[in-house]
Design a protein around this motif. Structure first.
Motif, short mmCIF file in Angstrom:
data_model
loop_
_atom_site.label_atom_id
_atom_site.label_comp_id
_atom_site.label_asym_id
_atom_site.label_seq_id
_atom_site.Cartn_x
_atom_site.Cartn_y
_atom_site.Cartn_z
N ALA A 1 0.83 -1.20 0.00
CA ALA A 1 0.00 0.00 0.00
C ALA A 1 0.87 1.25 0.00
O ALA A 1 1.84 1.35 0.76
CB ALA A 1 -0.91 0.00 1.23
N PRO A 2 0.56 2.23 -0.86
CA PRO A 2 1.38 3.44 -0.95
C PRO A 2 1.41 4.21 0.37
O PRO A 2 0.38 4.37 1.03
CB PRO A 2 0.69 4.25 -2.04
N THR A 3 2.58 4.65 0.74
CA THR A 3 2.74 5.50 1.91
C THR A 3 2.57 6.96 1.50
O THR A 3 2.41 7.28 0.32
CB THR A 3 4.13 5.31 2.52
N ALA A 4 2.62 7.84 2.48
CA ALA A 4 2.53 9.27 2.18
C ALA A 4 3.68 9.69 1.27
O ALA A 4 3.51 10.50 0.35
CB ALA A 4 2.54 10.09 3.47
N VAL B 1 -4.26 -0.04 -7.27
CA VAL B 1 -4.85 -1.24 -7.86
C VAL B 1 -4.00 -2.45 -7.45
O VAL B 1 -2.79 -2.47 -7.68
CB VAL B 1 -4.90 -1.13 -9.40
N TYR B 2 -4.66 -3.42 -6.85
CA TYR B 2 -3.98 -4.62 -6.36
C TYR B 2 -4.34 -5.82 -7.23
O TYR B 2 -5.40 -5.85 -7.87
CB TYR B 2 -4.37 -4.90 -4.91
N GLU B 3 -3.45 -6.81 -7.24
CA GLU B 3 -3.70 -8.05 -7.97
C GLU B 3 -3.35 -9.25 -7.09
O GLU B 3 -2.47 -9.16 -6.23
CB GLU B 3 -2.87 -8.08 -9.27
N PRO C 1 -3.93 -11.64 0.39
CA PRO C 1 -4.65 -11.86 -0.86
C PRO C 1 -4.03 -11.21 -2.09
O PRO C 1 -4.20 -11.71 -3.21
CB PRO C 1 -6.03 -11.25 -0.59
N ALA C 2 -3.35 -10.09 -1.91
CA ALA C 2 -2.95 -9.32 -3.09
C ALA C 2 -1.74 -8.44 -2.80
O ALA C 2 -1.40 -8.19 -1.65
CB ALA C 2 -4.12 -8.44 -3.55
N ALA C 3 -1.13 -7.99 -3.88
CA ALA C 3 -0.01 -7.04 -3.80
C ALA C 3 -0.31 -5.87 -4.74
O ALA C 3 -1.02 -6.02 -5.73
CB ALA C 3 1.30 -7.72 -4.20
N LEU C 4 0.24 -4.74 -4.41
CA LEU C 4 0.04 -3.56 -5.24
C LEU C 4 0.60 -3.80 -6.64
O LEU C 4 1.73 -4.26 -6.79
CB LEU C 4 0.73 -2.34 -4.62
N ALA C 5 -0.20 -3.51 -7.66
CA ALA C 5 0.24 -3.64 -9.05
C ALA C 5 0.65 -2.29 -9.61
O ALA C 5 1.73 -2.13 -10.18
CB ALA C 5 -0.86 -4.26 -9.90
N TYR C 6 -0.22 -1.30 -9.47
CA TYR C 6 0.09 0.05 -9.97
C TYR C 6 -0.85 1.05 -9.32
O TYR C 6 -1.82 0.67 -8.65
CB TYR C 6 -0.02 0.12 -11.49
#
Length: 257
Positions: free
Chosen positions: A34-37, A83-85, A98-103
């Motif tokens: 997940a993107p940080t600040a 967006v996660y995949e 369940p998922a990792a950040l894609a873009y």
């Protein structure tokens, strides 16, 4: 009932039992990356940079109509959609994540006024613009997710909202399930396992090259780093026909580069 719906139903029942020995997906387990600040700020800089605006200024999508008046290419980094995949480890039962950040998707407009989306991808310590896509689908799906995180299954172009242990099919997804259908994480993983477990990197399917290769991706999914298997890497049209329970399935038109 469609063949795909039947396949998902069988997967949810049989696969869930098979995966139970590896541990069920835990309620509330979140995605990774997940993107940080600091990431958000960096994404804002790269998507608003002159190089990106120049790229938008010259981007023309097939079928796009020239605007009546001149437009300035823009990107709005204030609005960012992660967006996660699904990950290979989740599919195999090796991980409950369940998922990792894609873009990260940022809304934009091209020089001719066409609605577009800039994709920013984390590559090492930096963020890079990897694609300019037509439309604003990520924004619309994020709004429909209503507080859940946005999960994309690129192999079938399916979109889901994930909240805790609940995976909800979003309208417009190609899943064989009606919009609003809810699955538990365990049920969703069972369906993924049924579709993809024998097609992951290192499988006989992979070694035989049945999908025609795993390198470049079309518009519908972000580019993967060489050797990166954290996000499922098989998305070519021939693969989709095999994956979808052996039936020929009409695929949605890919979003243009």
């Amino acid at each position: 009932m469609s063949m795909l719906r039947k396949a998902m139903g069988v997967a949810a029942l049989a696969g869930a039992a098979m995966l139970s020995t590896a541990g069920g997906a835990s309620a509330g387990t979140g995605p990774t990356g997940a993107p940080t600040a600091a990431d958000t700020a960096a994404i804002g800089q790269v998507t608003g940079a002159k190089a990106t605006l120049d790229r938008l200024a010259t981007t023309k999508f097939p079928g796009a109509h020239q605007a009546a008046t001149a437009n300035t290419a823009t990107a709005d980094p204030r609005t960012q959609v992660a967006v996660y995949e699904p990950t290979a480890a989740f599919v195999t039962g090796a991980s409950d994540v369940p998922a990792a950040l894609a873009y990260v998707a940022v809304p934009a407009r091209t020089g001719d006024g066409t609605t577009a989306t800039v994709w920013a991808e984390r590559q090492g310590p930096a963020w890079t613009v990897v694609n300019v896509a037509s439309g604003d689908y990520e924004q619309k799906y994020a709004a429909a997710a209503a507080g859940g995180y946005l999960l994309h299954e690129p192999q079938v172009n399916a979109w889901y909202a994930v909240r805790g242990d609940s995976v909800t099919v979003l309208a417009g997804s190609v899943t064989g399930l009606a919009a609003g259908t809810r699955l538990s994480l365990a049920e969703y993983r069972a369906a993924l396992h049924e579709r993809y477990a024998d097609k992951l990197p290192g499988s006989a399917y992979d070694r035989d090259g049945a999908g025609g290769g795993y390198g470049g991706r079309e518009r519908a999914v972000p580019a993967a780093e060489p050797g990166d298997v954290s996000v499922l890497p098989f998305v070519l049209g021939g693969v989709l026909v095999v994956v979808l329970a052996g039936g020929a399935v009409a695929l949605p038109r890919l979003r243009r580069r």
